[in-house]
Design a protein around this motif. Structure first.
Motif, PDB file in Angstrom:
ATOM      1  N   ASP A 298       0.955  -1.396   0.054  1.00 40.56           N
ATOM      2  CA  ASP A 298      -0.070  -0.065   0.255  1.00 40.56           C
ATOM      3  C   ASP A 298       0.966   1.307  -0.024  1.00 40.56           C
ATOM      4  O   ASP A 298       1.137   1.997   1.122  1.00 40.56           O
ATOM      5  CB  ASP A 298      -0.716  -0.091   1.145  1.00 40.56           C
ATOM      6  N   HIS A 299       1.314   1.569  -1.245  1.00 39.53           N
ATOM      7  CA  HIS A 299       2.212   2.802  -1.468  1.00 39.53           C
ATOM      8  C   HIS A 299       3.304   2.832  -0.531  1.00 39.53           C
ATOM      9  O   HIS A 299       3.657   3.564   0.486  1.00 39.53           O
ATOM     10  CB  HIS A 299       1.307   4.379  -1.071  1.00 39.53           C
ATOM     11  N   LEU A 300       4.360   2.081  -0.967  1.00 44.17           N
ATOM     12  CA  LEU A 300       5.803   2.044  -0.347  1.00 44.17           C
ATOM     13  C   LEU A 300       6.605   3.264  -0.800  1.00 44.17           C
ATOM     14  O   LEU A 300       6.691   3.847  -1.780  1.00 44.17           O
ATOM     15  CB  LEU A 300       6.648   0.779  -1.025  1.00 44.17           C
ATOM     16  N   THR A 301       6.824   4.165   0.428  1.00 40.95           N
ATOM     17  CA  THR A 301       7.082   5.416   0.434  1.00 40.95           C
ATOM     18  C   THR A 301       8.237   5.403   1.465  1.00 40.95           C
ATOM     19  O   THR A 301       8.283   4.811   2.547  1.00 40.95           O
ATOM     20  CB  THR A 301       6.205   6.381   0.683  1.00 40.95           C
ATOM     21  N   PRO A 302       9.023   6.631   1.291  1.00 40.53           N
ATOM     22  CA  PRO A 302      10.078   6.868   2.372  1.00 40.53           C
ATOM     23  C   PRO A 302       9.311   7.228   3.802  1.00 40.53           C
ATOM     24  O   PRO A 302       8.274   8.003   3.791  1.00 40.53           O
ATOM     25  CB  PRO A 302      10.886   8.062   2.213  1.00 40.53           C
ATOM     26  N   LYS A 303       9.790   6.625   5.017  1.00 38.04           N
ATOM     27  CA  LYS A 303       9.335   6.664   6.073  1.00 38.04           C
ATOM     28  C   LYS A 303       9.526   8.452   6.562  1.00 38.04           C
ATOM     29  O   LYS A 303      10.489   8.812   6.074  1.00 38.04           O
ATOM     30  CB  LYS A 303       9.612   5.866   7.277  1.00 38.04           C
ATOM     31  N   GLY A 322      26.499  -1.154  11.923  1.00 38.94           N
ATOM     32  CA  GLY A 322      27.296  -0.090  12.308  1.00 38.94           C
ATOM     33  C   GLY A 322      27.086   0.693  10.742  1.00 38.94           C
ATOM     34  O   GLY A 322      27.605   1.679  10.600  1.00 38.94           O
ATOM     35  N   SER A 323      26.303   0.293   9.705  1.00 35.94           N
ATOM     36  CA  SER A 323      26.288   0.901   8.569  1.00 35.94           C
ATOM     37  C   SER A 323      24.881   1.955   8.583  1.00 35.94           C
ATOM     38  O   SER A 323      24.044   1.832   9.449  1.00 35.94           O
ATOM     39  CB  SER A 323      25.786  -0.087   7.512  1.00 35.94           C
ATOM     40  N   ASP A 324      25.201   3.036   7.842  1.00 35.36           N
ATOM     41  CA  ASP A 324      23.861   4.069   7.451  1.00 35.36           C
ATOM     42  C   ASP A 324      22.854   3.327   6.810  1.00 35.36           C
ATOM     43  O   ASP A 324      23.033   2.440   5.717  1.00 35.36           O
ATOM     44  CB  ASP A 324      24.556   5.023   6.857  1.00 35.36           C
ATOM     45  N   SER A 325      21.636   3.744   6.958  1.00 37.27           N
ATOM     46  CA  SER A 325      20.620   3.223   6.263  1.00 37.27           C
ATOM     47  C   SER A 325      19.453   4.173   5.893  1.00 37.27           C
ATOM     48  O   SER A 325      19.118   5.284   6.509  1.00 37.27           O
ATOM     49  CB  SER A 325      19.598   2.165   7.141  1.00 37.27           C
ATOM     50  N   LEU A 326      18.753   3.868   4.720  1.00 38.17           N
ATOM     51  CA  LEU A 326      17.568   4.676   4.562  1.00 38.17           C
ATOM     52  C   LEU A 326      16.308   3.611   4.565  1.00 38.17           C
ATOM     53  O   LEU A 326      16.440   2.418   4.398  1.00 38.17           O
ATOM     54  CB  LEU A 326      17.583   5.172   2.908  1.00 38.17           C
ATOM     55  N   ILE A 327      15.163   4.227   5.010  1.00 41.71           N
ATOM     56  CA  ILE A 327      14.167   3.518   5.468  1.00 41.71           C
ATOM     57  C   ILE A 327      12.860   3.881   4.749  1.00 41.71           C
ATOM     58  O   ILE A 327      12.630   4.799   4.503  1.00 41.71           O
ATOM     59  CB  ILE A 327      13.971   3.579   7.001  1.00 41.71           C
ATOM     60  N   TYR A 328      12.149   2.587   4.297  1.00 47.53           N
ATOM     61  CA  TYR A 328      10.783   3.038   3.470  1.00 47.53           C
ATOM     62  C   TYR A 328      10.043   2.010   4.326  1.00 47.53           C
ATOM     63  O   TYR A 328      10.230   1.039   4.926  1.00 47.53           O
ATOM     64  CB  TYR A 328      11.240   2.243   2.196  1.00 47.53           C
ATOM     65  N   GLN A 347       2.993  -4.010   9.100  1.00 43.35           N
ATOM     66  CA  GLN A 347       3.740  -2.875   8.475  1.00 43.35           C
ATOM     67  C   GLN A 347       4.923  -3.449   7.729  1.00 43.35           C
ATOM     68  O   GLN A 347       5.617  -4.450   8.518  1.00 43.35           O
ATOM     69  CB  GLN A 347       4.191  -1.911   9.334  1.00 43.35           C
ATOM     70  N   LEU A 348       5.170  -3.319   6.655  1.00 39.48           N
ATOM     71  CA  LEU A 348       6.503  -3.700   5.933  1.00 39.48           C
ATOM     72  C   LEU A 348       7.587  -2.617   5.772  1.00 39.48           C
ATOM     73  O   LEU A 348       7.227  -1.501   5.678  1.00 39.48           O
ATOM     74  CB  LEU A 348       6.083  -4.069   4.394  1.00 39.48           C
ATOM     75  N   THR A 349       8.694  -2.909   6.441  1.00 37.91           N
ATOM     76  CA  THR A 349       9.716  -2.012   6.302  1.00 37.91           C
ATOM     77  C   THR A 349      11.051  -2.522   5.598  1.00 37.91           C
ATOM     78  O   THR A 349      11.239  -3.617   6.047  1.00 37.91           O
ATOM     79  CB  THR A 349      10.189  -1.671   7.802  1.00 37.91           C
ATOM     80  N   VAL A 350      11.349  -1.593   4.741  1.00 35.83           N
ATOM     81  CA  VAL A 350      12.506  -1.884   3.967  1.00 35.83           C
ATOM     82  C   VAL A 350      13.574  -1.077   4.141  1.00 35.83           C
ATOM     83  O   VAL A 350      13.677   0.174   4.406  1.00 35.83           O
ATOM     84  CB  VAL A 350      12.125  -1.701   2.364  1.00 35.83           C
ATOM     85  N   TYR A 351      14.879  -1.702   4.425  1.00 30.65           N
ATOM     86  CA  TYR A 351      16.150  -0.922   4.871  1.00 30.65           C
ATOM     87  C   TYR A 351      17.228  -0.937   3.843  1.00 30.65           C
ATOM     88  O   TYR A 351      17.432  -2.338   3.246  1.00 30.65           O
ATOM     89  CB  TYR A 351      16.638  -1.695   6.379  1.00 30.65           C
ATOM     90  N   TRP A 352      17.656   0.109   3.469  1.00 29.12           N
ATOM     91  CA  TRP A 352      18.770   0.248   2.396  1.00 29.12           C
ATOM     92  C   TRP A 352      19.836   0.312   3.184  1.00 29.12           C
ATOM     93  O   TRP A 352      20.194   1.681   3.801  1.00 29.12           O
ATOM     94  CB  TRP A 352      18.442   1.291   1.400  1.00 29.12           C
TER      95      TRP A 352
END
Length: 403
Positions: A298-303, A322-328, A347-352
């Protein structure tokens, strides 16, 4: 009093099965799900017919076989309510729905017994009802196994193919680029949603050993095989130095769809200076997908808290890296009306996760502010799949030797 209670059970069963049946019939993601909705609607109708026949059998005796029809309706209600109760015990979060269907299953069993007792004086219809009930139960079990269970166990996984093109020099001949074609092939009747895709290229120096390497040197190389991205071949002559990242990027938009029997093509270009010190480049590509027959995004977007270094919440196991992440993230929609009504929204959370080897993508499924689901659940129930290819290696000697 028995008439009123049995009638109440049958009418409640009619209402709730009709509600879920119509919901599945109109909105389930798959044909088996819609077929289940049609079956629930039919059972709801049979239950209602049983309620009408029960009133006639108990009060008026207008039709000779109204008792048999009432028994069939009560038994259909029992099978449906008991099946849904067992399914909810395993899958549902709502205690209220579990208790409701537990009470309906118990009430249906009592209704079957009550109606059965009233047929004790009419043996022929009773034998007919018994044969019909047993046949219906066997047919329903076989139908559910063949058309609902087996299709849900069919494993589907797309394939990624990665090919490199001929290097292209820059106009000033001081650099060159290597085109890389990425193809995702979905040879199935299922569709997928894209959680994230990643491409990265690792450049390596590979000098040759003179004389051949000793066993102790092979073992030293093997000790580096802690992660797939760090793995190098074991060789008697080649000395693999740690690779260095030269390019990393997504190659398909997150949240996009891959249709059934579809092929997705993308091209990325990796650029290097002509006098590069590297001997070869290894290319990798991956895609994180989720099956549309299991769940819908349902509309995967940046948190709102998008970056881990600016207050974004990441799980403890990711903090340790210890890595930096972007969270969607986004809510997930269940693939049928029953689960959508009786389960809490996930809730689905995707970490880059950005590291020395490009970006690694990981995902979690959890209740709102709840514990993350185990990996087995995210794979089996929510259909999350990871497709990878690489390393595809290309030597750079032909480019470096050009005049």
């Amino acid at each position: 009093m028995p008439l009123v209670s049995v009638l109440l059970v049958l009418l409640l069963t009619t209402a709730v099965l009709g509600y879920f049946g119509v919901g599945d019939l109109t909105s389930a993601f798959t044909f088996p799900g819609r077929l289940t909705g049609a079956v629930l609607v039919v059972v709801a109708f049979v239950s209602f017919l049983g309620a009408v026949a029960l009133v006639d059998h108990w009060l008026f005796r207008t039709f000779a076989n109204s008792g048999t029809v009432a028994l069939v309706g009560a038994f259909a209600a029992l099978v449906a309510n008991l099946t849904l109760f067992l399914e909810l015990l395993y899958n549902a979060d709502s205690v209220l729905w579990k208790a409701f269907f537990g009470a309906l299953a118990g009430g249906s069993a009592w209704a079957v017994y009550t109606v059965w007792r009233t047929l004790a004086a009419i043996p022929a219809p009773k034998r007919v009802a018994t044969a019909l009930i047993v046949t219906t139960a066997i047919a329903a079990g076989n139908f559910g196994y063949q058309n609902l269970y087996l299709p849900s166990q069919h494993e589907i996984r797309p394939v990624i193919r990665l090919t490199t093109g001929n290097p292209v020099p820059s106009p000033d001949r001081k650099a060159f680029s290597v085109p890389v074609d990425i193809t995702l092939e979905n040879h199935s009747d299922l569709s997928f949603d894209v959680l994230g895709t990643e491409f990265h290229a690792m450049a390596q120096k590979v000098p040759l050993a003179q004389p051949d390497r000793l066993r102790e040197q092979w073992r030293a190389t093997a000790k580096q095989w802690r992660k797939f991205e760090e793995t190098n071949p074991l060789s008697r002559t080649e000395i693999y130095e740690p690779g260095e990242l030269v390019d990393a990027q997504p190659w398909m938009r997150y949240g996009a769809s891959i249709d059934a029997n579809d092929t997705v093509n993308a091209r990325v270009v990796v650029q290097l200076p002509k006098d590069t010190a590297y001997d070869q480049v290894a290319f990798y590509a991956s895609a994180h997908l989720t099956r549309k027959d299991r769940v819908a995004l349902d509309h995967l977007t940046p948190k709102p808290a998008f970056m881990s270094w600016a207050g974004g919440r990441v799980p403890d196991w990711l903090k340790k890296e210890g890595s930096d992440s972007l969270i969607y993230g986004c809510p997930l929609r269940e693939n049928n009306a029953i689960d959508a009504e009786t389960r809490d929204t996930r809730q689905l959370t995707v970490y880059w996760n950005f590291g020395a080897h490009g970006v690694s993508i990981s995902e979690t499924v959890s209740k709102e502010h709840g514990k993350d689901e185990p990996d087995q659940v995210t794979t089996s129930r929510y259909g999350i799949r990871v497709v990878e290819t690489g390393p595809v290696e290309r030597t750079l000697w032909d480019v470096k030797n050009r005049r």
